[in-house]
Design an enzyme around this catalytic site. Sequence first.
Site, PDB file in Angstrom:
ATOM      1  N   GLU A 106       0.815  -1.214   0.000  1.00  0.00           N
ATOM      2  CA  GLU A 106       0.000   0.000   0.000  1.00  0.00           C
ATOM      3  C   GLU A 106       0.852   1.269   0.000  1.00  0.00           C
ATOM      4  O   GLU A 106       0.399   2.332   0.424  1.00  0.00           O
ATOM      5  CB  GLU A 106      -0.935  -0.016   1.205  1.00  0.00           C
ATOM      6  N   SER A 115      -6.700  -2.462   2.340  1.00  0.00           N
ATOM      7  CA  SER A 115      -7.027  -1.756   1.101  1.00  0.00           C
ATOM      8  C   SER A 115      -7.450  -2.689  -0.028  1.00  0.00           C
ATOM      9  O   SER A 115      -7.216  -2.421  -1.190  1.00  0.00           O
ATOM     10  CB  SER A 115      -5.857  -0.889   0.639  1.00  0.00           C
ATOM     11  N   TYR A 132      -9.640   3.849  -4.273  1.00  0.00           N
ATOM     12  CA  TYR A 132      -8.649   4.914  -4.393  1.00  0.00           C
ATOM     13  C   TYR A 132      -8.636   5.668  -5.704  1.00  0.00           C
ATOM     14  O   TYR A 132      -7.988   6.707  -5.804  1.00  0.00           O
ATOM     15  CB  TYR A 132      -7.251   4.336  -4.117  1.00  0.00           C
ATOM     16  N   ARG A 154     -11.475   2.852  11.765  1.00  0.00           N
ATOM     17  CA  ARG A 154     -12.676   2.756  10.933  1.00  0.00           C
ATOM     18  C   ARG A 154     -13.070   1.299  10.805  1.00  0.00           C
ATOM     19  O   ARG A 154     -12.241   0.456  10.450  1.00  0.00           O
ATOM     20  CB  ARG A 154     -12.425   3.351   9.544  1.00  0.00           C
ATOM     21  N   ASP A 214     -15.542  -1.574   9.045  1.00  0.00           N
ATOM     22  CA  ASP A 214     -16.322  -1.821   7.835  1.00  0.00           C
ATOM     23  C   ASP A 214     -17.351  -2.918   8.076  1.00  0.00           C
ATOM     24  O   ASP A 214     -17.075  -3.912   8.771  1.00  0.00           O
ATOM     25  CB  ASP A 214     -15.395  -2.226   6.690  1.00  0.00           C
ATOM     26  N   GLU A 256     -13.937  -5.843   9.204  1.00  0.00           N
ATOM     27  CA  GLU A 256     -12.623  -5.587   9.791  1.00  0.00           C
ATOM     28  C   GLU A 256     -12.569  -4.175  10.353  1.00  0.00           C
ATOM     29  O   GLU A 256     -13.422  -3.337  10.048  1.00  0.00           O
ATOM     30  CB  GLU A 256     -11.510  -5.782   8.760  1.00  0.00           C
ATOM     31  N   ASN A 265      -9.913  -0.962  10.603  1.00  0.00           N
ATOM     32  CA  ASN A 265      -8.698  -0.366  10.054  1.00  0.00           C
ATOM     33  C   ASN A 265      -8.170   0.632  11.071  1.00  0.00           C
ATOM     34  O   ASN A 265      -8.834   1.623  11.369  1.00  0.00           O
ATOM     35  CB  ASN A 265      -9.046   0.317   8.725  1.00  0.00           C
ATOM     36  N   GLY A 273      -7.177   5.518   5.454  1.00  0.00           N
ATOM     37  CA  GLY A 273      -6.587   6.400   4.461  1.00  0.00           C
ATOM     38  C   GLY A 273      -7.038   7.837   4.633  1.00  0.00           C
ATOM     39  O   GLY A 273      -8.137   8.112   5.124  1.00  0.00           O
TER      40      GLY A 273
END
Length: 306
Positions: free
Chosen positions: A21, A147, A210, A249, A251, A267, A269, A273
């Site tokens: 990443e 990601s 992205y 964060r 999800d 998951e 994070n 990002g």
Amino acid sequence: MGTSSRQTPTVAVIMGGPSAEREVSLDTGHACAAALRERDYKVVEVDAGPDLCAVLTDLKPDVVLNCLHGRWGEDGCVQGMLEWMGLPYTHSGVLASALAMDKQRTKDVYRAHGLPVVESVIALSDEVRARHVMAPPYVVKPNNEGSSVGVYLVNKENNGPPQLDDQMPDEVMVEAFAPGRELTTTVMGDRALTVTDILTTGWYDYDAKYKEGGSSHVVPADVPQDIFDLCMEYALRAHNALGCRGVSRTDFRWDEAKGAAGLVLLETNTQPGMTATSLAPEQGAACGMSFPDFCAWMVEDASCSR
């Protein structure tokens, strides 16, 4: 201890690094550095390499804003180095970072705290290439990357098991496919911000996350109030169960046909990002926080012993 007592602290923004990443991390780092300069911080941008410890020793920053993504930067390794150096840093500490980066162990923590997840197993990549290790539809992903790097969706109509590329690790997670909408909630300190509904024409993969136009975001999500409230509750519970600090964060997937029973965690994070298309700062904006203020909050929240 935070940084509120310091006058114009020097912030080392570490980014890049050797993970899959790297490019996203560079985008995150440059964006955060520019935002902090708007708030008059002295900022030094550092592309993290094998000499990172020596570089930080020479710089002697007041704070390290960790903008690394993926392995080494997000899994507790850099966090341990920063602890050893006595440098205040942002986001989660060693244990929470390591736990959240390991998707299977994250699920173990979720289950122990009564949070809903789908079935998953850890399997050898060669075994996954040779046969279906669970009934389709299922998803195959690295157990310790983020990601949507290296994610395979195996549908019922597939004639055979997925032919994983050579970049996949020796062991992968195989997870039952959770149908429905993609929702996400950012936690900032002890507060869940809001819920985003992520809309995309296909699989929410690396490009959808992205690339411009890869997905669209509805903030706040237009979902029933009970689902909205559950996302907020579950994200905060996940953040606390894993021992996260700063910003995280979580999800979700939500199968509308099942109501509240169709909401599952995917998951958490620990270093979301911070690019132009990123979800966490977008949620901050929906709560009235500008991107420079969002980045300044992370710096002021920094500490050792996280």
